[in-house]
Design a protein around this motif. Sequence first.
Motif, mmCIF file in Angstrom:
data_model
loop_
_atom_site.group_PDB
_atom_site.id
_atom_site.type_symbol
_atom_site.label_atom_id
_atom_site.label_comp_id
_atom_site.label_asym_id
_atom_site.label_seq_id
_atom_site.Cartn_x
_atom_site.Cartn_y
_atom_site.Cartn_z
ATOM 1 N N ALA A 95 58.038 27.150 27.796
ATOM 2 C CA ALA A 95 56.685 26.735 27.406
ATOM 3 C C ALA A 95 56.095 27.837 26.528
ATOM 4 C CB ALA A 95 55.803 26.513 28.634
ATOM 5 N N PHE A 115 51.593 24.666 35.437
ATOM 6 C CA PHE A 115 52.425 23.815 34.577
ATOM 7 C C PHE A 115 53.860 23.717 35.080
ATOM 8 C CE2 PHE A 115 48.940 24.660 31.696
ATOM 9 C CZ PHE A 115 48.855 23.522 30.901
ATOM 10 N N ALA A 148 55.935 22.581 28.396
ATOM 11 C CA ALA A 148 54.529 22.541 27.977
ATOM 12 C C ALA A 148 54.335 23.304 26.673
ATOM 13 C CB ALA A 148 53.634 23.138 29.063
ATOM 14 N N ARG A 274 54.192 18.429 28.252
ATOM 15 C CA ARG A 274 52.738 18.473 28.401
ATOM 16 C C ARG A 274 52.167 19.213 27.204
ATOM 17 N NH1 ARG A 274 49.285 15.465 30.153
ATOM 18 N NH2 ARG A 274 50.251 15.354 32.216
ATOM 19 N N ALA A 355 46.874 20.729 33.190
ATOM 20 C CA ALA A 355 48.295 20.548 33.485
ATOM 21 C C ALA A 355 48.540 19.300 34.309
ATOM 22 C CB ALA A 355 48.834 21.783 34.212
#
Length: 370
Positions: A95, A115, A148, A274, A355
């Motif tokens: 991420a 997350f 993410a 995400r 999240a």
Amino acid sequence: MSSSTSSSDPADAQRRQDRAQGWRAGCAPDQGAWRRFFTRAVATAAISCAVVYAFVAAVDPWGVLRLHIPAERPPISTNARFAFAGLARSDRFDAAIFGTSTMRMLRPAALNEAFGARFANLAMNAATAYEQSRLFDVFLRAHPNPRAMVIGLDHVWCDAGPLQRYTPRAFPEAFYESSPWPAYREMLSFYAVQEAGRQFAVLTGMMRPRYGHDGYTRFLPPEDRYDAARAAANLPALPPPETPRQVDTPPSDLPMPPLALLDRMVRATPADTRLVLVFMPLYLGAQGAPGTGSAAITEACKRQVVAMAQARPGTVVLDFWRASPITREPTNYWDPMHYRDAIAERIEAALSRAARGSAGPSEDYADLTP
């Protein structure tokens, strides 16, 4: 009649001529010796350059080469454009945070648990939208299915002028190519030698790294050095309290070249990732005054970003770039763009709530998620 030898004596003249020729012969350069000296000098220089280049390539100060000494390389350069290209490829992360210095105060460790991810903070000082998009591409190539992505949005994304690619800071395009081989060219510079020496010192424990291993480092002064009066003196005046916040804005198709890059980034993000887009909390006095062209451009920019989010289900859009308890309070800021630790923690808390799919209502921001 004199018995001395005449200066015109042929034998004496011959002796003088022989001595002169001998002197010239002794002083004349040996062409073979010069050639040997030149060849050895060139060979020595070439070998020295090859040894230095091999050292730089083996150390690989920025972690961008195919072949190098196996070791975890923390970022060491003050110019993050060099430092973060390799970090974005690291398999230690799944991420990433992107943005300018308005995102640098966010701690990856504060977001990881919410997350379920391992974040790297890849925000760069004064990064243009183009530079951010190039770093985004590097991360996505190395991590095809990231958990993410958080992209911080500020004035560089809402610029209605021509697209600015670079800043006065050097940007090594070779580091951002899909192939690692062009990066070898960048190792032939004094800067590369300098940074290789620094990275070697870090790897051997002789020097502490400038950045954290996840890209985060505190670049603002410690909180105990905050001077409210000094900070306030550098902040623009707030608009009068009675100023209306509703303003007329131009059509949502107002040309903003950076947003074309953002749209490509949003579309390229995998559906299972995400994605959170965050308008950062610029101090209210530095925001466009209601009714001005600057305020109109900002509102049009937000509408276009929301339209991008609508085209990609699951995208969260948070707007801190508005009148709020954060942006109205001078003591929340070091300068018009950079907030203090307590505000960073409030932003991190909002992102952690996002999240789960929605950040919920707050006085600090507006949730523009479609």
